[in-house]
Design an enzyme around this catalytic site. Structure first.
Site, PDB file in Angstrom:
ATOM      1  N   ARG A 224      62.220  46.343  46.798  1.00 12.75           N
ATOM      2  CA  ARG A 224      62.137  45.437  47.621  1.00 12.75           C
ATOM      3  C   ARG A 224      63.244  44.953  48.141  1.00 12.75           C
ATOM      4  NH1 ARG A 224      57.697  44.312  44.183  1.00 12.75           N
ATOM      5  NH2 ARG A 224      55.579  44.456  45.135  1.00 12.75           N
ATOM      6  N   LYS A 248      56.882  39.993  40.697  1.00 17.98           N
ATOM      7  CA  LYS A 248      55.604  39.247  41.007  1.00 17.98           C
ATOM      8  C   LYS A 248      54.473  39.770  39.979  1.00 17.98           C
ATOM      9  CE  LYS A 248      52.087  37.164  43.917  1.00 17.98           C
ATOM     10  NZ  LYS A 248      51.566  37.038  45.233  1.00 17.98           N
ATOM     11  N   HIS A 323      61.975  47.215  54.889  1.00 18.10           N
ATOM     12  CA  HIS A 323      60.568  47.408  54.453  1.00 18.10           C
ATOM     13  C   HIS A 323      60.042  48.912  54.768  1.00 18.10           C
ATOM     14  CE1 HIS A 323      56.995  45.991  52.559  1.00 18.10           C
ATOM     15  NE2 HIS A 323      56.090  46.184  53.453  1.00 18.10           N
ATOM     16  N   ARG A 326      61.557  51.084  52.360  1.00 19.60           N
ATOM     17  CA  ARG A 326      60.644  51.389  50.985  1.00 19.60           C
ATOM     18  C   ARG A 326      59.315  52.069  51.549  1.00 19.60           C
ATOM     19  NH1 ARG A 326      58.767  48.042  46.680  1.00 19.60           N
ATOM     20  NH2 ARG A 326      56.808  47.462  46.879  1.00 19.60           N
ATOM     21  N   HIS A 349      53.333  47.192  42.720  1.00 19.34           N
ATOM     22  CA  HIS A 349      52.110  47.009  43.238  1.00 19.34           C
ATOM     23  C   HIS A 349      51.371  46.494  42.206  1.00 19.34           C
ATOM     24  CE1 HIS A 349      52.644  49.218  47.293  1.00 19.34           C
ATOM     25  NE2 HIS A 349      53.396  48.518  47.274  1.00 19.34           N
ATOM     26  N   TYR A 358      49.604  55.189  51.026  1.00 22.11           N
ATOM     27  CA  TYR A 358      50.661  56.441  51.077  1.00 22.11           C
ATOM     28  C   TYR A 358      49.827  57.608  50.601  1.00 22.11           C
ATOM     29  CZ  TYR A 358      53.830  52.283  50.791  1.00 22.11           C
ATOM     30  OH  TYR A 358      54.451  51.086  51.225  1.00 22.11           O
TER      31      TYR A 358
END
Length: 378
Positions: A224, A248, A323, A326, A349, A358
């Site tokens: 990221r 996160k 992004h 990515r 994720h 994807y």
């Protein structure tokens, strides 16, 4: 209606728990933003200290955009009977009386500049602010909320489809496909400089190793933007070809595998970093810029700008963002490996539903497969 004015002392003492360097930096950036917002907004942030520094910093940026919009709004200026007003001086009565038409105009302004997910997030941030002002705030004199009419409760957002096929279709044409990513890096390494003026060439040659390392890391790891921007020397493991990042939902640092070419570009940059930017060899931050004789960490905005600059030079019709780089990595990873769990881990994720987008990219290959099946029937 009175409001306690926020002082610089209040802001300096404003603290939020931070878990890593990125959040600490966002806390400091938040403190810089707060004086540009009205006092009643500062009270909202005081009430929401339990949120992460990153979330509050993003909200502050959203609110700054909103109050800048109000400061240029004809209805606002006519209401307060002034020719100009600073965003920080917008009275709370403006929010209480803001017509639905003006709130929808702000939403339309966002629609013209940002992707739908970003628009939804910014409207959500305003819903949260207005919810606080109309329900959870308390005026020191009246002991009641500042006002009761929440105009943003009437604003509906456009739901973004969670259908992985549709999500894949939305970005398939906006990424590098096949070996286009390799050709892009080769273009920066060999051909980009041929069209530069002498002054442009001088700065490009200084930054070439740095920029190639950044672009290669995006395309060779799926990092990221924030993860790359806040990378530290101690996060780099050349023996394992991996980088440590905070993500996160993770309590500590996790290590992301990087392809060898990207790690080679990173190593080449580090060999020239001190000479080109004047930083100490043991300076913890990885990526720097130099301006007026001094060095400073490369900002998120600067990284976004350099990605757009190089992608535009490579193909003017396909200006990419970090992004989208990515996305490029993720699509190529899936095409090569067909490993959904591995890709989910690589990208960080929290849900396999997001990663599954994807698995639906590559319709050209699907069409080719069906054509080959038809040939077997001849």
């Amino acid at each position: 209606m009175s409001h306690t004015p926020k002082t610089f002392r209040d802001i300096e003492q404003f603290e939020v728990k931070t878990k890593n360097l990125q959040q600490e930096k966002h806390l400091q950036q938040l403190k810089v933003l707060l004086p540009s917002l009205p006092p009643y907004v500062f009270k909202y942030f005081q009430k929401n200290r339990k949120r992460s520094a990153t979330t509050l910093f993003n909200y502050a940026n959203d609110y700054k955009l909103f109050f800048n919009f109000l400061a240029d709004n004809n209805w606002v200026l006519e209401t307060i009977n002034k020719d100009t007003i600073s965003p920080v001086d917008i009275p709370i009565t403006i929010l209480a009386e803001l017509p639905l038409e003006e709130a929808e105009e702000f939403q339309g302004y966002l629609d013209g500049k940002y992707e739908q997910r970003t628009v939804n997030r910014r409207i959500s941030a305003l819903k949260s602010l207005f919810n606080y002002l109309t329900q959870k705030s308390e005026d020191p004199k009246t002991k009641e909320p500042y006002f009761y009419r929440n105009v943003f409760a009437k604003i509906e957002t456009t739901k973004v489809s969670s259908d992985p096929v549709k999500r894949a279709d939305s970005f398939e044409q906006k990424i590098y496909r096949g070996n286009e990513d390799i050709r892009f890096l080769d273009f920066i390494a060999s051909d980009y400089e041929k069209a530069l003026s002498p002054i442009q060439l001088r700065f490009f040659l200084r930054d070439k190793n740095r920029d190639l390392a950044i672009l290669s890391l995006f395309l060779g790891s799926g990092l990221r933007l924030s993860e790359l921007a806040f990378l530290q020397l101690e996060d780099i493991n050349f023996e394992e070809n991996s980088l440590g990042v905070f993500r996160k939902g993770q309590s500590g640092k996790v290590y992301v595998t990087v392809n060898p070419r990207a790690m080679d570009e990173l190593k080449e940059y580090l060999h020239t970093r001190t000479e080109n930017y004047g930083c100490a060899n043991d300076e913890k931050h990885v990526f720097f810029t130099r301006y007026k004789g001094s060095y400073s960490p490369l900002s998120i905005r600067s990284i976004q700008d350099l990605v757009e600059k190089y992608s535009k030079a490579f193909n003017v019709n396909k200006r990419l963002t970090p992004h989208k780089l990515r996305h490029t990595f993720a699509t190529k990873h899936w095409t090569a490996n067909k490993d959904l769990i591995g890709l989910q881990t690589q990208l960080g994720h929290t849900s396999s539903e997001i990663t599954s987008s994807y698995t639906h990219v590559g319709k050209d290959k699907q069409h080719k497969n069906l054509e080959n099946m038809d040939k077997l029937e001849d």
